[in-house]
Design an enzyme around this catalytic site. Structure first.
Site, mmCIF file in Angstrom:
data_model
loop_
_atom_site.group_PDB
_atom_site.id
_atom_site.type_symbol
_atom_site.label_atom_id
_atom_site.label_comp_id
_atom_site.label_asym_id
_atom_site.label_seq_id
_atom_site.Cartn_x
_atom_site.Cartn_y
_atom_site.Cartn_z
ATOM 1 N N LYS A 1 0.823 -1.215 0.000
ATOM 2 C CA LYS A 1 0.000 0.000 0.000
ATOM 3 C C LYS A 1 0.862 1.273 0.000
ATOM 4 C CE LYS A 1 -3.892 -2.289 2.327
ATOM 5 N NZ LYS A 1 -4.867 -2.197 3.458
ATOM 6 N N TYR B 1 -12.528 -2.238 -3.249
ATOM 7 C CA TYR B 1 -12.994 -2.331 -1.858
ATOM 8 C C TYR B 1 -14.518 -2.273 -1.746
ATOM 9 C CZ TYR B 1 -8.296 -2.209 0.155
ATOM 10 O OH TYR B 1 -7.015 -2.520 0.540
ATOM 11 N N ASN C 1 -1.900 0.370 6.749
ATOM 12 C CA ASN C 1 -1.350 -0.864 7.312
ATOM 13 C C ASN C 1 -0.497 -1.670 6.333
ATOM 14 O OD1 ASN C 1 -3.455 -1.740 5.784
ATOM 15 N ND2 ASN C 1 -4.536 -2.812 7.420
ATOM 16 N N HIS D 1 -2.045 -5.637 1.753
ATOM 17 C CA HIS D 1 -3.349 -6.294 1.603
ATOM 18 C C HIS D 1 -3.109 -7.751 1.233
ATOM 19 C CE1 HIS D 1 -7.405 -7.182 0.031
ATOM 20 N NE2 HIS D 1 -6.759 -7.820 -0.925
ATOM 21 N N GLU E 1 -9.565 -10.936 -7.249
ATOM 22 C CA GLU E 1 -8.559 -9.878 -7.057
ATOM 23 C C GLU E 1 -7.365 -10.057 -8.007
ATOM 24 O OE1 GLU E 1 -9.729 -8.958 -2.392
ATOM 25 O OE2 GLU E 1 -7.724 -9.713 -2.848
#
Ligand code: UDP
Ligand code: MG
Length: 132
Positions: free
Chosen positions: A10, A50, A113, A116, A127
């Site tokens: 990320k 998302y 964070n 993913h 995905e």
């Protein structure tokens, strides 16, 4: 049997130049990188990725964060890749993530964070197709 999963590095981790360390840890844990690319998600792409979280209080800020900089997408393969990558990644909140996990080592907050990982075979398939 070998299994496939989708991992993302990320924007927070990339802005802190952690991408090399994270890829090193992924390889060290025995994952094979079948495909990898760096890209900057559009608003529409981040919203679609998302979609499952649409309506939750963190959805809009999550989309803003995920479009704030480049990300790296990785198509990974390994025995038990989905659960093993979730274990390597650690819990969503880095304060709770076990020592040695990617989120414990590299993440800032529950939102920012670092990484993913797909959470089921169905989502892994979706995905991987989303990025590759
Ligand atoms: N997230 C957030 N606030 C929360 C929970 C999640 O900003 O209270 C973000 C965080 O970046 C997380 C992502 O939304 O990784 C997806 O949430 P999920 O519950 O699927 O966590 P994950 O599967 O990534 O551990
Ligand atoms: Mg999730």
């Amino acid at each position: 049997m070998k299994e496939q999963t989708l991992a993302l590095i990320k924007p927070d981790a990339i802005s802190k130049r952690f991408q090399g360390l994270i890829i090193h840890d992924i390889l060290d844990a025995g994952f094979e990188i079948k495909a990898m690319k760096m890209l900057h998600l559009s608003q529409d792409q981040a919203k679609a990725f998302y979609e499952v979280h649409k309506g939750k209080d963190f959805y809009e800020p999550l989309v803003a964060f995920m479009t704030s900089g480049s990300i790296i997408a990785l198509h990974l393969e390994k025995e038990n890749a989905i659960m093993d990558y979730r274990t390597l990644m650690g819990k969503t909140d880095p304060e709770v993530a076990a020592s040695g996990t990617l989120r414990h080592k590299y993440a800032e907050t529950t939102r920012r964070n670092a990484v993913h990982g797909s959470d089921s075979p169905e989502n892994a398939k979706k995905e991987i197709a989303f990025f590759f």
